[in-house]
Design a protein around this motif. Structure first.
Motif, PDB file in Angstrom:
ATOM      1  N   ILE A 290     -82.916  -9.767  -6.728  1.00  0.00           N
ATOM      2  CA  ILE A 290     -81.849 -10.707  -6.367  1.00  0.00           C
ATOM      3  C   ILE A 290     -81.776 -10.883  -4.854  1.00  0.00           C
ATOM      4  CG2 ILE A 290     -79.353 -11.068  -6.401  1.00  0.00           C
ATOM      5  CD1 ILE A 290     -79.326  -9.588  -9.105  1.00  0.00           C
ATOM      6  N   LEU A 291     -81.857  -9.774  -4.121  1.00  0.00           N
ATOM      7  CA  LEU A 291     -81.829  -9.858  -2.659  1.00  0.00           C
ATOM      8  C   LEU A 291     -83.022 -10.645  -2.129  1.00  0.00           C
ATOM      9  CD1 LEU A 291     -80.520  -8.948   0.035  1.00  0.00           C
ATOM     10  CD2 LEU A 291     -81.960  -6.892  -0.098  1.00  0.00           C
ATOM     11  N   ALA A 292     -84.183 -10.508  -2.783  1.00  0.00           N
ATOM     12  CA  ALA A 292     -85.394 -11.192  -2.321  1.00  0.00           C
ATOM     13  C   ALA A 292     -85.232 -12.702  -2.393  1.00  0.00           C
ATOM     14  CB  ALA A 292     -86.592 -10.733  -3.143  1.00  0.00           C
ATOM     15  N   TYR A 293     -84.723 -13.233  -3.512  1.00  0.00           N
ATOM     16  CA  TYR A 293     -84.638 -14.703  -3.569  1.00  0.00           C
ATOM     17  C   TYR A 293     -83.471 -15.241  -2.747  1.00  0.00           C
ATOM     18  CZ  TYR A 293     -81.426 -14.277  -7.687  1.00  0.00           C
ATOM     19  OH  TYR A 293     -80.390 -13.985  -8.547  1.00  0.00           O
ATOM     20  N   TRP A 294     -82.450 -14.442  -2.490  1.00  0.00           N
ATOM     21  CA  TRP A 294     -81.414 -14.878  -1.546  1.00  0.00           C
ATOM     22  C   TRP A 294     -81.975 -14.956  -0.124  1.00  0.00           C
ATOM     23  CZ3 TRP A 294     -76.031 -16.025  -1.558  1.00  0.00           C
ATOM     24  CH2 TRP A 294     -75.453 -16.117  -2.817  1.00  0.00           C
ATOM     25  N   LEU A 295     -82.742 -13.935   0.271  1.00  0.00           N
ATOM     26  CA  LEU A 295     -83.348 -13.960   1.616  1.00  0.00           C
ATOM     27  C   LEU A 295     -84.352 -15.096   1.732  1.00  0.00           C
ATOM     28  CD1 LEU A 295     -83.910 -10.146   2.317  1.00  0.00           C
ATOM     29  CD2 LEU A 295     -82.161 -11.646   3.304  1.00  0.00           C
TER      30      LEU A 295
END
Length: 461
Positions: A290-295
Motif C-alpha cells: 500500500i505504501l509503495a503505490y501511494w509513494l
C-alpha cells in the motif's frame, strides 16, 4: 500578398501546433495583435468559435470569469476579440452598463494570409450588434432588466475570484451546484464512517483485505475534500490552468483505482495459493504494498510539477494511455478468474466458515470492481478513442459540469456502501460504535455477539 497557412498534415504536426497554442501567453501584448497570432496558430486545428474563445481566454493575462463569458451570447471569435479590445480600453466589467451609448465598437482590419477573418455578412452584423448591447448603456440595451441577474452572478463569485461551477442564474444550474455539494459531503461522510469502523475493530484490522479498504477510504476522503474545490467551484484542472490543483486531485482518484486493483490481486492470491499467501503476504508486507503505490502516485505528481509542461504532457499522456489499457484488461481478467474460483473451485471444499468467508470476500471485491469499471470505463474509452483518432478530446467548461469526471466521484460514494452491505462485521461495528444506532437493540439483536470458528467471524442472529 500574404502566405497561406496550411492545416497540419500529420498527427505529430497537429499535436506540436496544439502544444504551441496552449503554451501561448499574452504577456502584456496588445489584445488585437495577440489574437491575430493566436488565430494563426489555431488555423487548421478544426476548433469552432466557442472552443477558440475559451482557449484564447485562458491565454490572456486577465482571463474573463465564467459569468462574463456566458453573458457574451453567440459572439463569434472575432466579435469576442472586439469585445476584449473595448473592455481593455473602457470601464470595469461591473460598470459596462453605464458606458456612453455614443461610443462605437472599433473595427479590426488586420489580416492573416489570404483568408481575411473579418468580412461580416448580415448574420455577423447581427452578432456584432448584440455585442454592442453588452458594451453600451441602458438606452441601447435592456441592462436594467438584467441587473438582478448580474448581481446574482456577482454573488456566485468567491472572494478569490472563482465562481460556482455554473452561474446560479437558472434552476438547472442551482441543482447541479447542490448535487456537487451533496456528492462531496456524501463521499466524506461514508468513507470516514467505514474508515473509523475498521480502525475501531481489531478483528477487521487483522485481515489484509481490510487494509486495502482503509487505503481506498483514505484516498476517497481526500477526493471528497478536493471535490469541494474542483467540483463546486469553476475550476479547470489542467496543466496551464490558473485554477489547477497541480495534478493532486486526480491522483486521489487514481489511488482508489490502484487500491481496488491490488485488492483483487490479493484475493486471487489468497484463494488460488492459500499456503504461499499466508507465508508471503504478512501484515507488514501488505502495508508495504500500500505504501509503495501511494509513494509511486505522488512521485508522478512531483515529476509533473518539476518538469516543463510539454514533457509533463508527453509523460502523463503516454503513461496514462498505456496504463488505462493494461490495468482495465487485468481488472476484467481478474474479475472473471475470481468469479470462476468462487463459483466452482470453492464448491469442492468441505462446508466451513472459512470457505464462506473466502466466498463472501471474493464476491464483494468482484462487485466493487464491476461498479468501478462501470464508473471509469466511459472516461477511459473517451481518452483511448481520442488518442487513436489523433484528435483533441472535447473538453467541458470545468470539472464539476463534466459527466465523465463526475462518474468516478459517484463511485467513491458507491464503494463504501458496497463495503457496508457486503461485510456483516463491518456493518455491525458501524451501526453500534460509529453511528450508534438503536435499531438493532429494538429488534433484540446484539450485533457484537460473535464467535470465532476456524478464524472466521460468524454472527449470531
Amino acid at each position: 500578398m500574404g502566405s497561406r497557412i496550411t492545416p497540419p498534415a500529420t498527427v505529430r504536426e497537429r499535436m506540436d501546433r496544439l502544444e504551441n497554442l496552449l503554451t501561448l501567453k499574452q504577456q502584456g501584448n496588445e489584445v488585437g495583435g495577440f489574437a491575430q497570432l493566436f488565430w494563426t496558430l489555431a488555423v487548421g486545428l478544426g476548433y469552432n468559435d466557442a472552443a477558440l474563445m475559451d482557449l484564447l481566454n485562458d491565454c490572456l493575462d486577465n482571463s474573463l470569469p465564467l459569468w462574463e463569458m456566458d453573458g457574451l451570447g453567440d459572439l463569434d471569435f472575432w466579435g469576442f476579440v472586439l469585445y476584449l479590445q473595448r473592455r481593455s480600453r473602457g470601464p470595469a466589467p461591473s460598470q459596462l452598463g453605464h458606458a456612453p451609448a455614443s461610443e462605437s465598437v472599433p473595427e479590426v482590419t488586420e489580416e492573416v494570409g489570404t483568408e481575411p477573418p473579418l468580412h461580416p455578412g448580415k448574420r455577423r452584423r447581427r452578432r456584432r450588434k448584440r455585442a454592442s448591447f453588452i458594451l453600451q448603456g441602458p438606452e441601447a440595451s435592456p441592462a436594467s432588466e438584467s441587473a438582478p441577474i448580474l448581481s446574482l452572478m456577482n454573488i456566485s463569485q468567491s472572494s478569490a475570484g472563482l465562481g460556482t461551477v455554473l452561474p446560479l442564474t437558472s434552476f438547472e444550474n442551482v441543482l447541479l451546484f447542490l448535487f456537487n455539494v451533496i456528492l462531496a459531503t456524501a463521499i466524506i461522510f461514508l468513507n470516514v464512517s467505514v474508515f473509523l469502523s475498521i480502525v475501531m475493530n481489531r478483528s477487521l484490522r487483522s485481515e489484509n483485505r481490510f487494509m486495502y479498504m482503509l487505503s481506498t477510504c483514505l484516498s476517497d476522503i481526500c477526493s471528497g475534500v478536493s471535490y469541494y474545490y474542483v467540483g463546486v467551484l469553476d475550476v479547470r484542472d489542467y496543466y496551464d490552468s490558473p485554477t489547477r490543483t497541480f495534478y493532486i486531485a486526480p491522483t486521489f482518484l487514481g489511488l482508489s483505482y490502484m487500491a481496488i486493483l491490488a485488492a483483487q490481486a490479493d484475493r486471487y492470491h489468497a484463494v488460488s495459493a492459500p499456503f504461499k499467501y499466508s507465508q508471503r503476504m504478512t501484515r507488514n508486507t501488505t502495508l508495504l504494498v500500500i505504501l509503495a503505490y501511494w509513494l509511486y502516485a505522488f512521485l508522478i505528481v512531483a515529476v509533473n510539477n518539476l518538469v516543463t509542461m510539454g514533457v509533463a504532457k508527453k509523460v502523463t499522456g503516454f503513461g496514462t494511455f498505456v496504463a488505462n489499457i493494461f490495468t482495465v484488461i487485468i481488472m476484467i481478467g481478474l474479475n472473471v478468474r475470481l468469479f470462476f474460483i468462487a463459483k466452482f473451485q470453492l464448491e469442492r471444499e468441505p462446508p466451513s466458515a472459512e470457505r464462506d468467508n473466502k466466498r463472501a470476500s471474493i464476491y464483494l471485491i468482484i462487485i466493487v470492481a464491476v461498479c468501478f469499471l462501470i464508473a471509469w470505463l466511459p472516461i477511459f474509452l473517451h481518452v483511448i478513442a481520442c488518442n487513436f483518432a489523433g484528435s483533441t478530446c472535447y473538453t467541458f467548461r470545468n470539472e464539476g459540469s463534466d459527466p465523465l469526471r463526475i462518474l468516478p466521484r459517484v463511485n467513491a460514494v458507491l464503494t463504501p456502501l458496497l463495503y457496508i452491505r457486503g461485510c456483516s462485521a463491518l456493518r455491525s461495528t458501524l451501526l453500534s460504535k460509529v453511528w450508534r444506532t438503536q435499531c438493532c437493540k429494538r429488534k433484540s439483536v446484539n450485533p457484537l455477539s460473535v464467535v470465532k470458528k476456524n478464524e472466521a467471524v460468524i454472527f449470531k442472529m
